[in-house]
Enzyme design. Structure first.
Site, PDB file in Angstrom:
ATOM      1  N   HIS A 167       0.841  -1.206   0.000  1.00 32.25           N
ATOM      2  CA  HIS A 167       0.000   0.000   0.000  1.00 32.25           C
ATOM      3  C   HIS A 167       0.876   1.256   0.000  1.00 32.25           C
ATOM      4  O   HIS A 167       0.608   2.217  -0.719  1.00 32.25           O
ATOM      5  CB  HIS A 167      -0.864   0.053   1.264  1.00 32.25           C
ATOM      6  CG  HIS A 167      -1.834  -1.069   1.422  1.00 32.25           C
ATOM      7  ND1 HIS A 167      -1.749  -1.983   2.452  1.00 32.25           N
ATOM      8  CD2 HIS A 167      -2.932  -1.421   0.703  1.00 32.25           C
ATOM      9  CE1 HIS A 167      -2.752  -2.841   2.358  1.00 32.25           C
ATOM     10  NE2 HIS A 167      -3.481  -2.530   1.308  1.00 32.25           N
ATOM     11  N   SER A 190      -2.826  -7.751   3.457  1.00 29.39           N
ATOM     12  CA  SER A 190      -3.330  -7.508   4.826  1.00 29.39           C
ATOM     13  C   SER A 190      -3.697  -8.832   5.486  1.00 29.39           C
ATOM     14  O   SER A 190      -3.552  -8.992   6.698  1.00 29.39           O
ATOM     15  CB  SER A 190      -4.562  -6.607   4.774  1.00 29.39           C
ATOM     16  OG  SER A 190      -4.247  -5.418   4.081  1.00 29.39           O
ATOM     17  N   GLY A 219      -2.690  -1.749  -7.236  1.00 32.33           N
ATOM     18  CA  GLY A 219      -1.583  -2.699  -7.295  1.00 32.33           C
ATOM     19  C   GLY A 219      -1.842  -3.808  -8.313  1.00 32.33           C
ATOM     20  O   GLY A 219      -2.974  -4.280  -8.462  1.00 32.33           O
TER      21      GLY A 219
HETATM   22  P1  AMP Z   1      -6.483  -3.684  -0.373  1.00 29.16           P
HETATM   23  O1  AMP Z   1      -6.303  -2.908   0.894  1.00 29.16           O
HETATM   24  O2  AMP Z   1      -6.111  -5.113  -0.267  1.00 29.16           O
HETATM   25  O3  AMP Z   1      -7.829  -3.437  -1.020  1.00 29.16           O
HETATM   26  O4  AMP Z   1      -5.426  -3.076  -1.407  1.00 29.16           O
HETATM   27  C1  AMP Z   1      -5.407  -1.720  -1.734  1.00 29.16           C
HETATM   28  C2  AMP Z   1      -4.522  -1.518  -2.931  1.00 29.16           C
HETATM   29  O5  AMP Z   1      -3.198  -1.948  -2.620  1.00 29.16           O
HETATM   30  C3  AMP Z   1      -4.980  -2.346  -4.134  1.00 29.16           C
HETATM   31  O6  AMP Z   1      -4.833  -1.571  -5.305  1.00 29.16           O
HETATM   32  C4  AMP Z   1      -4.042  -3.508  -4.112  1.00 29.16           C
HETATM   33  O7  AMP Z   1      -3.839  -4.094  -5.378  1.00 29.16           O
HETATM   34  C5  AMP Z   1      -2.766  -2.857  -3.599  1.00 29.16           C
HETATM   35  N1  AMP Z   1      -1.876  -3.879  -3.020  1.00 29.16           N
HETATM   36  C6  AMP Z   1      -2.217  -4.854  -2.137  1.00 29.16           C
HETATM   37  N2  AMP Z   1      -1.164  -5.652  -1.886  1.00 29.16           N
HETATM   38  C7  AMP Z   1      -0.136  -5.183  -2.640  1.00 29.16           C
HETATM   39  C8  AMP Z   1       1.224  -5.583  -2.829  1.00 29.16           C
HETATM   40  N3  AMP Z   1       1.739  -6.638  -2.206  1.00 29.16           N
HETATM   41  N4  AMP Z   1       1.985  -4.872  -3.691  1.00 29.16           N
HETATM   42  C9  AMP Z   1       1.457  -3.793  -4.352  1.00 29.16           C
HETATM   43  N5  AMP Z   1       0.197  -3.357  -4.207  1.00 29.16           N
HETATM   44  C10 AMP Z   1      -0.592  -4.040  -3.366  1.00 29.16           C
END
Ligand code: AMP
Length: 280
Positions: free
Chosen positions: A37, A186, A147
């Site tokens: 993130h 997460s 991501g």
């Molecule tokens: P989330 O909180 O899981 O909804 O993720 C929020 C954003 O962070 C989304 O665009 C995900 O694709 C990105 N994201 C989650 N994990 C990673 C990671 N390991 N590397 C890069 N971006 C990530």
């Protein structure tokens, strides 16, 4: 960093910034922030005049009640991490602020959500599209950052932005991994030491699959091999492994069928569901 829990004060704050012609970047998240993130936030900090992060665990995108209940939430730690990056504003609405008593709109993305995550998590991308539409409408950012970790989500959001003519550029950044290859997520905080040991299996499976495909093994045989490979690891269970055209998500029988194939995998370590992907 200014924290907003309501739409109207955030809109007024942003309106003032827009009058100063400031370029805004939005990073939508569900919190429990990690280096993946933060790479998105840091990228916006470098490119944009103003960086806004949102943290909202969107109930509409959870097809599984237990997953929603168990989803990690650590708002104080998240705020401290964001302060350190120099993030300018944090939007943390609650459910009633975003949805109220109304029935949400449902989206149908055809083939884009008939496969992989869309197939195994019915309604997931409709929920994602609903909440991302709200955020893009409220914030009206110049750029929004997502991501590669959620590649199918990226393809669907690009389609959404294109169809609804949101005036926002969608930027995608690479997957941030731990040193053993595990993609940061997460949900990784739910892995105990024993489960954590097995969790790089999905990354290892992608590397293995890429080698097999490069040696001209057909996708159907690679799938069999990857199923064996993952399920042989303690606590691990494969849900799917697919090779798709990264542009339109058509599933491939052969890597030669697409210009830019992507390998996508999902499965469980214990009761924790993880996903990962890798371009061919
Ligand atoms: P989330 O909180 O899981 O909804 O993720 C929020 C954003 O962070 C989304 O665009 C995900 O694709 C990105 N994201 C989650 N994990 C990673 C990671 N390991 N590397 C890069 N971006 C990530």
């Amino acid at each position: 960093m200014q924290i907003f829990r309501h739409i109207q004060p955030l809109r007024s704050f942003l309106e003032a910034k827009r009058q100063q012609k400031l370029v805004t970047g939005l990073v939508p998240t569900m919190g429990s922030l990690h280096a993946g993130h933060l790479s998105l936030v840091n990228h916006s900090k470098k490119q944009d005049d103003l960086t806004i992060c949102s943290i909202y665990v969107n109930p509409l995108q959870f097809n599984n009640k237990e997953d929603l209940k168990n989803y990690p939430r650590m708002p104080e730690q998240d705020q401290a991490l964001l302060e350190k990056t120099g993030c300018d504003a944090l939007f943390m609405p609650d459910d009633s602020e975003l949805y109220g008593p109304y029935e949400p709109i449902r989206f149908d993305f055809g083939n884009l959500d008939a496969v992989m995550e869309g197939k195994f998590r019915p309604g997931h991308f409709s929920g994602v599209a609903m909440v991302v539409s709200k955020f893009l409408n409220i914030v009206q950012p110049t750029r929004a950052y997502f991501g590669q970790k959620d590649w199918q989500q990226v393809v669907i959001i690009r389609h959404l932005v294109n169809q609804l003519k949101f005036n926002t550029e969608i930027h995608t950044l690479p997957i941030v991994r731990d040193s053993d290859g595990l993609a940061l997520s997460s949900r990784n905080t739910r892995l105990n030491a024993e489960l954590r040991k097995s969790s790089p299996v999905f990354y290892e499976a992608l590397v293995h699959a890429r080698e097999l495909l490069a040696a001209s093994m057909p996708v159907a045989r690679v799938k069999e091999e990857i199923t064996r490979f993952v399920n042989a690891r303690p606590h691990a269970r494969l849900e799917y492994f697919e090779v798709a055209d990264s542009e339109n998500l058509f599933l491939l029988d052969n890597v030669e069928e697409a210009e830019c194939p992507i390998l996508c995998i999902a499965g469980y370590i214990g009761d924790v569901r993880l996903i990962d992907n890798m371009f061919y």
